[in-house]
Design a protein around this motif. Structure first.
Motif, PDB file in Angstrom:
ATOM      1  N   LEU A 171       2.576  11.775   2.427  1.00  0.00           N
ATOM      2  CA  LEU A 171       3.467  11.768   1.942  1.00  0.00           C
ATOM      3  C   LEU A 171       4.865  12.752   1.671  1.00  0.00           C
ATOM      4  O   LEU A 171       5.918  12.647   2.422  1.00  0.00           O
ATOM      5  CB  LEU A 171       4.023  10.773   0.952  1.00  0.00           C
ATOM      6  CG  LEU A 171       3.344   9.639   0.743  1.00  0.00           C
ATOM      7  CD1 LEU A 171       3.488   9.409  -0.861  1.00  0.00           C
ATOM      8  CD2 LEU A 171       4.414   8.426   1.731  1.00  0.00           C
ATOM      9  N   GLU A 229      -2.353  -0.401   5.139  1.00  0.00           N
ATOM     10  CA  GLU A 229      -1.293   0.700   6.228  1.00  0.00           C
ATOM     11  C   GLU A 229      -0.324   0.629   4.287  1.00  0.00           C
ATOM     12  O   GLU A 229       0.683   1.923   4.771  1.00  0.00           O
ATOM     13  CB  GLU A 229      -0.085   0.138   7.227  1.00  0.00           C
ATOM     14  CG  GLU A 229       0.628  -1.522   6.793  1.00  0.00           C
ATOM     15  CD  GLU A 229      -0.852  -2.793   6.649  1.00  0.00           C
ATOM     16  OE1 GLU A 229      -0.069  -3.704   6.467  1.00  0.00           O
ATOM     17  OE2 GLU A 229      -1.844  -1.815   6.801  1.00  0.00           O
ATOM     18  N   VAL A 230      -0.489   0.235   3.180  1.00  0.00           N
ATOM     19  CA  VAL A 230       0.879   0.436   2.390  1.00  0.00           C
ATOM     20  C   VAL A 230       0.181   2.005   1.352  1.00  0.00           C
ATOM     21  O   VAL A 230       0.950   2.117   0.350  1.00  0.00           O
ATOM     22  CB  VAL A 230       1.868  -1.040   1.204  1.00  0.00           C
ATOM     23  CG1 VAL A 230       1.648  -1.656   2.455  1.00  0.00           C
ATOM     24  CG2 VAL A 230       0.128  -1.562   1.218  1.00  0.00           C
ATOM     25  N   LEU A 270       4.961   3.672  -0.434  1.00  0.00           N
ATOM     26  CA  LEU A 270       3.833   3.982   0.183  1.00  0.00           C
ATOM     27  C   LEU A 270       3.450   4.466  -1.760  1.00  0.00           C
ATOM     28  O   LEU A 270       3.220   5.420  -1.958  1.00  0.00           O
ATOM     29  CB  LEU A 270       4.004   5.036   0.675  1.00  0.00           C
ATOM     30  CG  LEU A 270       4.369   4.143   2.440  1.00  0.00           C
ATOM     31  CD1 LEU A 270       3.793   5.687   3.738  1.00  0.00           C
ATOM     32  CD2 LEU A 270       3.287   3.094   3.350  1.00  0.00           C
ATOM     33  N   LYS A 271       1.723   3.877  -2.307  1.00  0.00           N
ATOM     34  CA  LYS A 271       1.551   4.313  -3.247  1.00  0.00           C
ATOM     35  C   LYS A 271       0.649   5.247  -2.646  1.00  0.00           C
ATOM     36  O   LYS A 271      -0.573   5.114  -1.980  1.00  0.00           O
ATOM     37  CB  LYS A 271       0.673   3.150  -3.365  1.00  0.00           C
ATOM     38  CG  LYS A 271      -0.267   3.418  -4.826  1.00  0.00           C
ATOM     39  CD  LYS A 271      -0.500   1.768  -5.273  1.00  0.00           C
ATOM     40  CE  LYS A 271      -1.890   1.724  -6.313  1.00  0.00           C
ATOM     41  NZ  LYS A 271      -2.134   1.016  -6.853  1.00  0.00           N
ATOM     42  N   SER A 290      -1.675  -3.158  -2.055  1.00  0.00           N
ATOM     43  CA  SER A 290      -2.957  -2.319  -2.103  1.00  0.00           C
ATOM     44  C   SER A 290      -3.972  -2.160  -3.594  1.00  0.00           C
ATOM     45  O   SER A 290      -3.760  -3.730  -3.186  1.00  0.00           O
ATOM     46  CB  SER A 290      -1.255  -1.077  -3.642  1.00  0.00           C
ATOM     47  OG  SER A 290      -1.243  -1.410  -4.152  1.00  0.00           O
ATOM     48  N   ALA A 327      -5.068   4.972   3.250  1.00  0.00           N
ATOM     49  CA  ALA A 327      -5.131   4.167   4.474  1.00  0.00           C
ATOM     50  C   ALA A 327      -6.372   3.371   4.410  1.00  0.00           C
ATOM     51  O   ALA A 327      -7.758   2.941   4.547  1.00  0.00           O
ATOM     52  CB  ALA A 327      -5.048   4.146   5.468  1.00  0.00           C
ATOM     53  N   ALA A 346      -1.329   5.608   0.473  1.00  0.00           N
ATOM     54  CA  ALA A 346      -1.316   7.235   1.172  1.00  0.00           C
ATOM     55  C   ALA A 346      -1.417   8.584  -0.141  1.00  0.00           C
ATOM     56  O   ALA A 346      -1.468   7.873  -0.664  1.00  0.00           O
ATOM     57  CB  ALA A 346      -0.090   7.132   1.976  1.00  0.00           C
ATOM     58  N   SER A 402       4.961   5.338  -6.091  1.00  0.00           N
ATOM     59  CA  SER A 402       5.198   5.484  -4.652  1.00  0.00           C
ATOM     60  C   SER A 402       6.098   6.432  -4.001  1.00  0.00           C
ATOM     61  O   SER A 402       7.115   6.672  -5.353  1.00  0.00           O
ATOM     62  CB  SER A 402       5.625   3.929  -3.779  1.00  0.00           C
ATOM     63  OG  SER A 402       6.042   3.164  -5.483  1.00  0.00           O
TER      64      SER A 402
END
Length: 280
Positions: free
Chosen positions: A224, A216-217, A160-161, A147, A187, A219, A156
């Protein structure tokens, strides 16, 4: 109720909402506002304060980003993409601000009892969990590798952060700041910061280890939670939460007699930023 939530449960909160009014202003004004609030709240000249702020497209660089070997080429790339570029006075690395990112500052006083750094982070984590009960304990705090602006209190959901926390301490006041990616694509924001490091480094080895960004990590909360949630929705939730936490919520900006102090901190932030952005 946890110890951290009890620090939020106080008789009176001051709420300063600049989520709409500050958008076209420089993000430097927000850092000056938080410095001013640290001073006022820390010296018990003002109640503990929650401030919301949103700025149009801005990349906020950290001190280490400013030291990238090819920063003089990276900044024009960001500007060409339509972003203002500033250097911030609190810790961490580059972050993206835009109309889909809500920043929240919680400003508390250490005048009567100290609040250590981990406690500051935990207070914000508790606050964010209360803001988004539909996510609740799914909101985790640990470093998300790949990230931008990674830290041990990255927030997260399912790895996903969507948020990061920083702190600013001044005159016995503490501003705990979170940037929440509420709307849009997490992203796409990360791709911009990946480009910053690609151009800023160009393969040069540096003593400082810059993050290898994996878009991709990251969002947004809208992605989410699979909800059409907006920045304005979150500001409304925040107002409701403050009324649950306090007997009284006072809304408003700086009083006329506080503006002189704000002008002092703004001049200091602007001058410092000018020096930082002079690239050789």
């Amino acid at each position: 109720m946890s110890h951290y939530e009890s620090l939020l449960q106080i008789p009176k909160w001051h709420f300063m909402d600049e989520s709409m009014t500050g958008r076209s202003r420089s993000a430097l004004e927000s850092f000056a506002a938080d410095d001013t609030l640290c001073h006022l709240v820390g010296q018990q000249m003002s109640s503990p304060t929650v401030r919301t702020w949103v700025h149009n497209k801005t990349v906020v660089l950290g001190i280490q980003d400013h030291r990238l070997p090819h920063i003089a080429e990276a900044i024009p790339m960001l500007e060409h993409a339509g972003y203002n570029v500033i250097v911030r006075n609190s810790g961490g690395l580059a972050v993206v601000l835009d109309e889909g990112v809500l920043n929240i500052s919680i400003v508390l006083s250490e005048h009567d009892s100290s609040i250590d750094i981990p406690t500051g982070y935990e207070v914000m984590l508790a606050f964010v969990r209360r803001l988004f009960p539909e996510a609740g304990d799914r909101i985790a705090a640990y470093e998300i590798v790949g990230s931008y602006c990674p830290g041990s209190y990255d927030l997260s959901i399912d790895g996903l952060k969507f948020a990061g926390i920083s702190q600013r301490r001044l005159r016995q006041g503490i501003a705990v700041q979170v940037y929440l990616c509420v709307e849009g694509s997490g992203a796409e924001r990360a791709e911009l910061i990946r480009d910053l490091y690609d151009i800023g480094l160009q393969g040069v080895e540096t003593k400082f280890s810059y993050p290898a960004i994996k878009p991709e990590v990251m969002a947004s909360l809208a992605e989410l939670l699979e909800l059409p949630i907006t920045v304005n929705d979150v500001v409304i939730r925040l107002q409701i939460l403050l009324r649950e936490l306090a007997d009284e919520v006072v809304m408003g900006s700086f009083r006329p007699e506080e503006m002189e102090l704000y002008t002092f901190y703004l001049n200091r932030v602007v001058e410092r930023n000018k020096k930082m952005l002079i690239t050789e």
